[in-house]
Every structure is written in C-alpha cells, then in structure tokens.
Design a protein around this motif. Structure first.
Motif, PDB file in Angstrom:
ATOM      1  N   CYS A  46     -10.788  -0.447 -11.125  1.00  0.00           N
ATOM      2  CA  CYS A  46      -9.535  -0.057 -11.760  1.00  0.00           C
ATOM      3  C   CYS A  46      -9.807   1.151 -12.647  1.00  0.00           C
ATOM      4  O   CYS A  46     -10.954   1.471 -12.933  1.00  0.00           O
ATOM      5  CB  CYS A  46      -8.980  -1.211 -12.587  1.00  0.00           C
ATOM      6  N   GLU A  58      -2.524 -10.251 -11.462  1.00  0.00           N
ATOM      7  CA  GLU A  58      -1.903 -10.221 -10.130  1.00  0.00           C
ATOM      8  C   GLU A  58      -2.639 -11.158  -9.178  1.00  0.00           C
ATOM      9  O   GLU A  58      -2.024 -11.913  -8.425  1.00  0.00           O
ATOM     10  CB  GLU A  58      -1.917  -8.794  -9.577  1.00  0.00           C
ATOM     11  N   ARG A 106      -3.356  -7.430   0.875  1.00  0.00           N
ATOM     12  CA  ARG A 106      -2.399  -7.210  -0.212  1.00  0.00           C
ATOM     13  C   ARG A 106      -2.822  -6.044  -1.107  1.00  0.00           C
ATOM     14  O   ARG A 106      -2.036  -5.158  -1.425  1.00  0.00           O
ATOM     15  CB  ARG A 106      -2.289  -8.493  -1.024  1.00  0.00           C
ATOM     16  N   LEU A 107      -4.091  -6.024  -1.505  1.00  0.00           N
ATOM     17  CA  LEU A 107      -4.553  -4.986  -2.425  1.00  0.00           C
ATOM     18  C   LEU A 107      -4.784  -3.649  -1.726  1.00  0.00           C
ATOM     19  O   LEU A 107      -4.588  -2.600  -2.330  1.00  0.00           O
ATOM     20  CB  LEU A 107      -5.809  -5.444  -3.147  1.00  0.00           C
ATOM     21  N   SER A 109      -2.994  -2.404   0.564  1.00  0.00           N
ATOM     22  CA  SER A 109      -1.700  -1.743   0.689  1.00  0.00           C
ATOM     23  C   SER A 109      -1.224  -1.163  -0.644  1.00  0.00           C
ATOM     24  O   SER A 109      -0.421  -0.262  -0.676  1.00  0.00           O
ATOM     25  CB  SER A 109      -0.656  -2.713   1.240  1.00  0.00           C
ATOM     26  N   ARG A 110      -1.774  -1.668  -1.752  1.00  0.00           N
ATOM     27  CA  ARG A 110      -1.359  -1.205  -3.086  1.00  0.00           C
ATOM     28  C   ARG A 110      -2.357  -0.294  -3.765  1.00  0.00           C
ATOM     29  O   ARG A 110      -2.004   0.603  -4.495  1.00  0.00           O
ATOM     30  CB  ARG A 110      -1.133  -2.394  -4.001  1.00  0.00           C
ATOM     31  N   ARG A 111      -3.681  -0.565  -3.567  1.00  0.00           N
ATOM     32  CA  ARG A 111      -4.678   0.109  -4.403  1.00  0.00           C
ATOM     33  C   ARG A 111      -5.806   0.788  -3.637  1.00  0.00           C
ATOM     34  O   ARG A 111      -6.599   1.463  -4.231  1.00  0.00           O
ATOM     35  CB  ARG A 111      -5.319  -0.923  -5.328  1.00  0.00           C
TER      36      ARG A 111
END
Length: 115
Positions: A46, A58, A106-107, A109-111
């Motif tokens: 992060c 999350e 999931r991650l 696609s986001r991060r």
C-alpha cells in the motif's frame, strides 16, 4: 478448476487437511500466493499506513462475509500480510485456496494484486 467460483464448505471441521500432493496440485491455481510455514500467504503493498489499514479492513469485511477468516497483519507501515489456514483441521483446506483465489481476483481488479 475455477477456484473463485467454488463454494466454501462450512463443514470442514470433520475433514482431514489437504495432503502435500493436493496442496502441490492447487498451488498453480493461486499464482500470487506462496506456501510459508504451512500457510497460504501473500503480501500486498500500500502507499502508506492509512492505505494498509483500509486494505486490512476491506480484507476483514470480505472474509467475514465469506465466512472463512485469514490471519492478517501490517508490516513496515504499509505492507499487509495475509495467510490462510484452517485452524479447525490443523492444516490447509480447499477453502483456503478458494479464499486466496477470490481475494486475489478482488484486489487485482482494484489495486494490482500481491507483491
């Protein structure tokens, strides 16, 4: 096998942990994850501590919703470590691999996914 679409088995307490062979067969299905100390582990980077805390929350919400919880922690102020392990059976279960695959999808696609 399409792990993310497989159902979570709520009754794993009555099953045996996966064998080394079964684990070796499933590991290629979760390329972002490593076997570390008998756990399925990944590290997510992060920007800062606030981002790491948001990610940890999350992951906690996602895992609680799915009904299968990981070990999670923040290291170096910005790295989130996640490890799947089925304590009820004292080893890895297919649920651990399913959750790792779902979390990666999931991650990613986001991060951008694990380190």
């Amino acid at each position: 096998m399409d792990l993310p679409s497989e159902p979570i088995d709520p009754g794993i307490a009555d099953t045996a942990p996966l064998t080394r062979r079964e684990i070796a067969d499933l590991l290629p299905e979760v390329p972002d994850w490593l076997l570390v100390d008998g756990r399925l582990s990944a590290r997510f980077a992060c920007r800062d501590f606030s981002g790491a805390l948001d990610l940890l929350c999350e992951i906690a919400r996602f895992a609680a919703q799915e009904g299968h919880l990981p070990d999670v922690g923040i290291r170096e102020g910005r790295m989130v470590d996640v490890a799947w392990y089925s304590y009820a059976i004292g080893g890895l279960s297919q649920n651990d691999f399913i959750m790792a695959a779902r979390l990666s999808d999931r991650l990613r696609s986001r991060r951008g996914g694990p380190l």
